[in-house]
Design an enzyme around this catalytic site. Structure first.
Site, short mmCIF file in Angstrom:
data_model
loop_
_atom_site.label_atom_id
_atom_site.label_comp_id
_atom_site.label_asym_id
_atom_site.label_seq_id
_atom_site.Cartn_x
_atom_site.Cartn_y
_atom_site.Cartn_z
CB CYS A 160 -0.94 -0.06 1.21
SG CYS A 160 -2.28 1.13 1.26
CB THR A 161 0.50 4.58 1.59
OG1 THR A 161 0.08 4.12 2.89
CG2 THR A 161 -0.73 4.94 0.76
#
Length: 299
Positions: A171-172
């Site tokens: 993800c981030t």
């Protein structure tokens, strides 16, 4: 009783053929808690060979793996307040199901509270760990943004990366790798939210793929994509059959009730509303130059 014995023997043969670590099952269900000495062929799924090695008890059987293409002895998952729980717990489950040595690391020992309120106690700090075969950085929102400006965290990540076999993110978490300067010139995946803008900021090229491998760097799209990337890493290490066994043990066969999960697959109004929601919290961070003091992030 005779039928039950046949079923138990059949299950035992299947497990021996797979050579798979079914750690979630009680070994007493197969041999009544005792041990017997016998020799069975061990299938090396990664290399397509069979090695005859003695199995002295059910523990030996349960923890068998095919010979890996790459020896990985430690997978450290860096955790921090505000991260998305599945970004870390999903890969952790995959790696543990595959009988790999995965564990959590935090900046400081003690409780870490994730974005949904789940709290875990972490007994390893970045001061305790100077080398890892695999580093995994999960993502989040505001908590992730704060990690990108923490000099101690970034210095530790760069130190680990110098000797790691694989450096990965979910993800981030790619924002953190990017802030550490590790994605410059690399292809990468990340959460869909302003992905092109964020990865361009870090000198990386956004692929839009579920997960991306560029050399030693493995990055995934948002949250659930970390499961796919982790399974891809298991597949790289041990091969198709062992990965299928891991997937079967987890019964990993996603079948969502509706089409969606990416901006392109979602209704335009849904995609826009979700971006507006993230913009409310993170647009200043998106627009902040690299190395900007934390005050810029949320003003």
């Amino acid at each position: 009783m005779h039928f039950k014995k046949i079923i138990n023997n059949t299950l035992l043969r299947l497990i021996i053929v797979l050579g798979f670590s079914l750690t979630a099952f009680n070994i007493h269900a197969f041999n009544g808690g005792g041990s017997s000495k016998f020799s069975m062929p061990k299938h090396d799924f990664a290399n397509g060979s069979v090695n005859n090695q003695p199995i002295t008890n059910m523990d030996d059987l349960m923890f068998r793996q095919p010979n890996p293409n790459v020896n990985v002895n430690g997978i450290g998952i860096f955790v921090y307040d505000g991260m998305f729980s599945l970004d870390a717990l999903g890969p952790y489950q995959v790696f543990k199901t595959a009988a790999l040595n995965a564990f959590f690391i935090a900046k400081k020992k003690g409780p870490v509270t994730m974005s949904n309120g789940i709290t875990i106690n972490v007994d390893k700090s970045i001061d305790d760990v100077s080398k890892l075969d695999v580093l995994l950085i999960p993502g989040g929102a505001g908590g992730t943004a704060m990690q990108t400006i923490d000099p101690e965290v970034l210095a530790w990540i760069k130190q680990i990366d110098q000797t790691s076999i694989f450096t990965t993110s979910v993800c981030t978490g790619a924002w953190i790798l990017g802030a550490a300067g590790l994605l410059e010139g690399k292809d990468a995946s990340t959460h869909w939210y302003r992905a092109n803008e964020m990865l361009t900021k870090f000198g990386a090229d956004y692929t839009g793929k579920r997960w991306t491998r560029d050399g030693k760097y493995w990055t995934s799209a948002g949250v659930t994509a970390g499961l796919d990337m982790s399974l891809a890493l298991v597949n790289h290490l041990f091969g198709k059959e062992y990965t299928q066994a891991v997937m079967l043990d987890m019964e990993y066969d996603p079948q969502p009730p509706v089409k969606g999960g990416t901006p392109k697959k979602s209704a335009p109004i849904i995609a826009q509303l979700m971006q507006d929601m993230y913009d409310f919290f993170l647009i200043n961070f998106v627009n902040c130059p690299l190395g900007t003091p934390g005050a810029c992030l949320f003003n």
